[in-house]
Design a protein around this motif. Structure first.
Motif, PDB file in Angstrom:
ATOM      1  N   ILE A   1      28.297  43.586  42.784  1.00  0.00           N
ATOM      2  CA  ILE A   1      29.486  43.316  43.098  1.00  0.00           C
ATOM      3  C   ILE A   1      29.762  41.797  42.747  1.00  0.00           C
ATOM      4  O   ILE A   1      28.794  40.970  42.568  1.00  0.00           O
ATOM      5  CB  ILE A   1      29.853  43.446  44.530  1.00  0.00           C
ATOM      6  N   GLU A   2      31.049  41.256  42.624  1.00  0.00           N
ATOM      7  CA  GLU A   2      31.512  40.084  42.561  1.00  0.00           C
ATOM      8  C   GLU A   2      31.560  39.614  44.081  1.00  0.00           C
ATOM      9  O   GLU A   2      32.400  40.078  44.754  1.00  0.00           O
ATOM     10  CB  GLU A   2      32.644  39.693  41.847  1.00  0.00           C
ATOM     11  N   PRO A   3      31.076  38.507  44.484  1.00  0.00           N
ATOM     12  CA  PRO A   3      31.313  37.798  45.888  1.00  0.00           C
ATOM     13  C   PRO A   3      32.738  37.629  45.811  1.00  0.00           C
ATOM     14  O   PRO A   3      33.288  37.526  47.166  1.00  0.00           O
ATOM     15  CB  PRO A   3      30.474  36.557  45.845  1.00  0.00           C
ATOM     16  N   ILE A   4      33.600  36.924  44.858  1.00  0.00           N
ATOM     17  CA  ILE A   4      35.006  36.965  45.028  1.00  0.00           C
ATOM     18  C   ILE A   4      35.281  37.392  43.511  1.00  0.00           C
ATOM     19  O   ILE A   4      34.882  37.095  42.525  1.00  0.00           O
ATOM     20  CB  ILE A   4      35.200  35.594  45.078  1.00  0.00           C
ATOM     21  N   GLN A   5      36.337  38.308  43.619  1.00  0.00           N
ATOM     22  CA  GLN A   5      36.690  39.021  42.356  1.00  0.00           C
ATOM     23  C   GLN A   5      37.942  38.195  41.647  1.00  0.00           C
ATOM     24  O   GLN A   5      38.969  38.148  42.052  1.00  0.00           O
ATOM     25  CB  GLN A   5      37.662  40.530  42.590  1.00  0.00           C
ATOM     26  N   GLY A   6      37.361  37.678  40.700  1.00  0.00           N
ATOM     27  CA  GLY A   6      38.261  36.609  39.887  1.00  0.00           C
ATOM     28  C   GLY A   6      39.508  37.182  39.056  1.00  0.00           C
ATOM     29  O   GLY A   6      40.511  36.884  39.462  1.00  0.00           O
ATOM     30  N   GLU A   7      38.923  38.062  38.006  1.00  0.00           N
ATOM     31  CA  GLU A   7      40.174  38.724  37.400  1.00  0.00           C
ATOM     32  C   GLU A   7      41.008  39.449  38.022  1.00  0.00           C
ATOM     33  O   GLU A   7      42.312  39.644  37.894  1.00  0.00           O
ATOM     34  CB  GLU A   7      39.463  39.705  36.329  1.00  0.00           C
ATOM     35  N   ALA A   8      40.872  40.082  39.228  1.00  0.00           N
ATOM     36  CA  ALA A   8      41.693  40.726  40.102  1.00  0.00           C
ATOM     37  C   ALA A   8      42.676  39.780  40.985  1.00  0.00           C
ATOM     38  O   ALA A   8      43.341  40.057  41.352  1.00  0.00           O
ATOM     39  CB  ALA A   8      40.849  41.704  41.145  1.00  0.00           C
ATOM     40  N   GLY A   9      42.413  38.476  40.954  1.00  0.00           N
ATOM     41  CA  GLY A   9      43.153  37.595  41.317  1.00  0.00           C
ATOM     42  C   GLY A   9      42.768  36.823  42.442  1.00  0.00           C
ATOM     43  O   GLY A   9      43.441  36.265  43.204  1.00  0.00           O
ATOM     44  N   VAL A  10      41.452  36.232  42.271  1.00  0.00           N
ATOM     45  CA  VAL A  10      40.685  35.803  43.218  1.00  0.00           C
ATOM     46  C   VAL A  10      40.751  36.203  44.438  1.00  0.00           C
ATOM     47  O   VAL A  10      41.266  35.710  45.481  1.00  0.00           O
ATOM     48  CB  VAL A  10      41.175  34.179  43.378  1.00  0.00           C
ATOM     49  N   VAL A  11      40.322  37.350  44.526  1.00  0.00           N
ATOM     50  CA  VAL A  11      40.310  38.074  45.960  1.00  0.00           C
ATOM     51  C   VAL A  11      38.893  37.889  46.781  1.00  0.00           C
ATOM     52  O   VAL A  11      37.810  38.260  46.309  1.00  0.00           O
ATOM     53  CB  VAL A  11      40.328  39.683  45.580  1.00  0.00           C
ATOM     54  N   ILE A  12      39.118  37.610  47.955  1.00  0.00           N
ATOM     55  CA  ILE A  12      38.052  36.757  48.602  1.00  0.00           C
ATOM     56  C   ILE A  12      37.694  38.074  50.002  1.00  0.00           C
ATOM     57  O   ILE A  12      38.884  38.496  50.507  1.00  0.00           O
ATOM     58  CB  ILE A  12      38.297  35.963  49.393  1.00  0.00           C
ATOM     59  N   PRO A  13      36.585  38.574  49.842  1.00  0.00           N
ATOM     60  CA  PRO A  13      36.306  39.514  50.845  1.00  0.00           C
ATOM     61  C   PRO A  13      36.454  39.203  52.522  1.00  0.00           C
ATOM     62  O   PRO A  13      36.364  37.905  52.570  1.00  0.00           O
ATOM     63  CB  PRO A  13      34.965  40.182  50.513  1.00  0.00           C
ATOM     64  N   ASP A  14      36.459  40.052  53.206  1.00  0.00           N
ATOM     65  CA  ASP A  14      36.500  39.622  54.703  1.00  0.00           C
ATOM     66  C   ASP A  14      35.296  38.785  55.153  1.00  0.00           C
ATOM     67  O   ASP A  14      34.390  39.248  54.608  1.00  0.00           O
ATOM     68  CB  ASP A  14      36.691  40.774  55.631  1.00  0.00           C
ATOM     69  N   ASP A  15      35.423  37.996  55.998  1.00  0.00           N
ATOM     70  CA  ASP A  15      33.985  37.602  56.453  1.00  0.00           C
ATOM     71  C   ASP A  15      33.392  38.787  57.047  1.00  0.00           C
ATOM     72  O   ASP A  15      33.564  39.416  57.760  1.00  0.00           O
ATOM     73  CB  ASP A  15      34.317  36.532  57.566  1.00  0.00           C
TER      74      ASP A  15
ATOM     75  N   GLY B   1      37.538  26.679  47.555  1.00  0.00           N
ATOM     76  CA  GLY B   1      37.192  25.707  46.747  1.00  0.00           C
ATOM     77  C   GLY B   1      37.964  25.458  45.753  1.00  0.00           C
ATOM     78  O   GLY B   1      39.317  25.545  46.189  1.00  0.00           O
ATOM     79  N   LEU B   2      37.764  24.971  44.406  1.00  0.00           N
ATOM     80  CA  LEU B   2      38.725  24.805  43.518  1.00  0.00           C
ATOM     81  C   LEU B   2      38.974  26.052  42.659  1.00  0.00           C
ATOM     82  O   LEU B   2      38.860  26.132  41.554  1.00  0.00           O
ATOM     83  CB  LEU B   2      38.335  23.700  42.518  1.00  0.00           C
ATOM     84  N   TRP B   3      39.260  27.192  43.247  1.00  0.00           N
ATOM     85  CA  TRP B   3      39.718  28.318  42.798  1.00  0.00           C
ATOM     86  C   TRP B   3      41.027  29.047  43.639  1.00  0.00           C
ATOM     87  O   TRP B   3      40.537  29.358  44.922  1.00  0.00           O
ATOM     88  CB  TRP B   3      38.505  29.121  42.435  1.00  0.00           C
ATOM     89  N   ALA B   4      41.706  29.513  43.011  1.00  0.00           N
ATOM     90  CA  ALA B   4      42.967  29.937  43.737  1.00  0.00           C
ATOM     91  C   ALA B   4      43.542  31.316  42.807  1.00  0.00           C
ATOM     92  O   ALA B   4      43.732  31.148  41.680  1.00  0.00           O
ATOM     93  CB  ALA B   4      43.887  29.155  44.092  1.00  0.00           C
ATOM     94  N   GLY B   5      44.114  32.245  43.438  1.00  0.00           N
ATOM     95  CA  GLY B   5      44.770  33.313  42.750  1.00  0.00           C
ATOM     96  C   GLY B   5      46.329  33.357  43.629  1.00  0.00           C
ATOM     97  O   GLY B   5      46.179  33.041  44.784  1.00  0.00           O
ATOM     98  N   VAL B   6      47.321  32.896  42.726  1.00  0.00           N
ATOM     99  CA  VAL B   6      48.659  32.649  43.320  1.00  0.00           C
ATOM    100  C   VAL B   6      49.650  33.708  42.960  1.00  0.00           C
ATOM    101  O   VAL B   6      49.920  33.968  41.527  1.00  0.00           O
ATOM    102  CB  VAL B   6      49.088  31.193  42.853  1.00  0.00           C
ATOM    103  N   ASP B   7      49.998  34.396  44.095  1.00  0.00           N
ATOM    104  CA  ASP B   7      50.935  35.547  43.798  1.00  0.00           C
ATOM    105  C   ASP B   7      52.365  34.976  43.650  1.00  0.00           C
ATOM    106  O   ASP B   7      52.859  34.478  44.820  1.00  0.00           O
ATOM    107  CB  ASP B   7      50.939  36.473  44.866  1.00  0.00           C
ATOM    108  N   VAL B   8      53.251  35.039  42.749  1.00  0.00           N
ATOM    109  CA  VAL B   8      54.417  34.476  42.500  1.00  0.00           C
ATOM    110  C   VAL B   8      55.398  35.578  42.954  1.00  0.00           C
ATOM    111  O   VAL B   8      55.384  36.807  42.473  1.00  0.00           O
ATOM    112  CB  VAL B   8      54.663  33.929  41.055  1.00  0.00           C
ATOM    113  N   ASP B   9      56.564  35.384  43.473  1.00  0.00           N
ATOM    114  CA  ASP B   9      57.716  36.217  43.752  1.00  0.00           C
ATOM    115  C   ASP B   9      58.244  36.678  42.241  1.00  0.00           C
ATOM    116  O   ASP B   9      58.566  36.112  41.355  1.00  0.00           O
ATOM    117  CB  ASP B   9      58.793  35.368  44.335  1.00  0.00           C
TER     118      ASP B   9
END
Length: 409
Positions: free
Chosen positions: A202-216, A348-356
């Motif tokens: 797995i990716e600890p954070i899914q980058g291509e999917a939109g910087v998807v961060i899993p639950d703690d 950190g310096l990584w974000a997925g931003v969902d635009v309207d």
């Protein structure tokens, strides 16, 4: 670092160069209409001398910015001595690179490769070999469990376990031996892992999917489950690793140590392609001469640059910088929610931003930001990714967020 000085007018304009690519270059990318000619730090410059703030950083390959002086110096020094021997012989740079990279990750052994996709392919091979020789899975029965919406590369085997139809359609038949479960779902993972499972990848954070961060607790749960069921935990840190999230590895946010870590992108400092499988000794120890290899993997130039990258990270300065500026990034994006942004995920310096979607697609937002002098890249639909170099200043980051606010308005 300051923006680069203007360059001499080019022999061909950006438009002419873009048109020249059309008949001779495979159309496997849809780049923004900018032709970069030189770069330094967080800035790039096109062939006409226009400057842009790079908020993508080569999908995290440029964590240390363009042409970081220490990395360029390491490359220059090595270019004057030795660039390639192949692994038919030893070279004088490889041992230090492997020792220091293993130490940085807290693991034992290193398998050097070139690209991130090669690291993933190598990790798959090693996990299967370990399953047969150590776990005792019957021959050709090993399975690997992966997460939906993953991105690990685009080789034939890797797209076999992708859920992205753009990457898959038209490229079968696919490689068997993979089980796909929803990301961030420990119950589904528990059900999928059985006596044939070599590894959970797995990716600890899914980058291509939109910087998807899993639950703690998800990564902790993956570690506990794989240990209990006798499977390997392989963390693909090719995008998330090497300082990007405010820690050396993203798994460190939960204090987790995987059995295998896959690294790439920033490991080459934006100068040469360098990747690696880093693992416990009993895992990588299953490989024997002739079973796997790479002519360029571990070459002296790559090892010299990779060692310089590790040295930059050993002091922890870049990790702290990413964490501190990550607060600025999150606060700036939070201020845009309801003003064109419908949601975001950042670490950190990584974000997925969902635009309207009413404001524009991710591609359209990228094109508007290009006109503002800021480079970003869309992912799916109306989501854009922000991943600036870790060398960016607070003023530059704030200016980029200001540009985003203007194009959303």
């Amino acid at each position: 670092m300051t923006a680069p000085a203007r360059v001499t007018a080019p022999a061909r304009t950006s438009a002419e160069l873009i048109r020249a690519e059309e008949p001779v270059l495979a159309h496997n990318y849809h780049p923004l209409p900018v032709v970069v000619a030189r770069a330094e730090g967080a800035w790039v410059e096109d062939v006409e001398g226009r400057r842009y703030l790079d908020m993508l950083a080569g999908y995290s390959a440029l964590n240390f910015g363009h042409r970081h002086p220490a990395l360029v110096e390491a490359a220059h020094r090595q270019l004057d001595r030795l660039t390639l021997t192949s692994r038919a012989f030893h070279n004088d740079r490889l041992a230090e690179f492997a020792e220091r990279l293993a130490g940085l990750t807290g693991l034992d052994m290193v398998l050097p490769m070139n690209t991130g996709a090669e690291a993933v392919e190598s990790g798959v091979k090693v996990a299967r070999k370990w399953a047969y020789e150590v776990k005792g899975v019957p021959a050709d029965r090993a399975t690997i469990v992966v997460a939906a919406d993953n991105f690990h590369g685009r080789t034939t085997t890797i797209v076999s376990f992708s859920t992205d139809e753009t990457a898959r359609s038209g490229f079968g038949p696919f490689t068997p031996g993979f089980r796909i479960v929803p990301y961030n779902d420990l119950a589904a993972l528990e059900e999928a892992v059985d006596e044939t499972t070599a590894a959970v990848l797995i990716e600890p954070i899914q980058g291509e999917a939109g910087v998807v961060i899993p639950d703690d607790g998800y990564l902790t749960g993956v570690r506990e489950l794989t240990r209990r069921k006798g499977a390997l935990f392989i963390a693909d840190e090719i995008q998330s690793g090497l300082g990007r999230t405010g820690r050396t590895l993203a798994v460190e946010h939960e204090g987790v140590v995987p059995d295998v870590v896959l690294l790439g992108k920033a490991l080459g400092g934006g100068i040469v392609p360098v990747s690696a499988v880093v693992a416990r000794r009993d895992v990588l120890g299953v490989l024997r001469p002739g079973e796997h290899g790479s002519t360029f993997g571990g070459n002296p130039l790559a090892a010299a640059v990779g060692t310089a990258v590790v040295e930059l990270l050993e002091a922890g300065v870049f990790q702290r910088r990413a964490a501190e500026l990550g607060t600025v990034l999150r606060e700036g994006l939070a201020a845009l929610v309801g003003r064109g942004v419908v949601g975001f995920r950042a670490r950190g310096l990584w974000a997925g931003v969902d635009v309207d979607p009413a404001v524009g697609t991710g591609r359209e937002i990228g094109e508007r930001l290009l006109r503002e002098g800021v480079l970003v890249k869309d992912t799916h639909g109306s989501t854009i990714r922000l991943a600036p170099p870790l060398t960016i200043t607070e003023e530059e980051l704030t200016a980029a967020l200001g540009s985003l606010a203007r194009v959303l308005a």
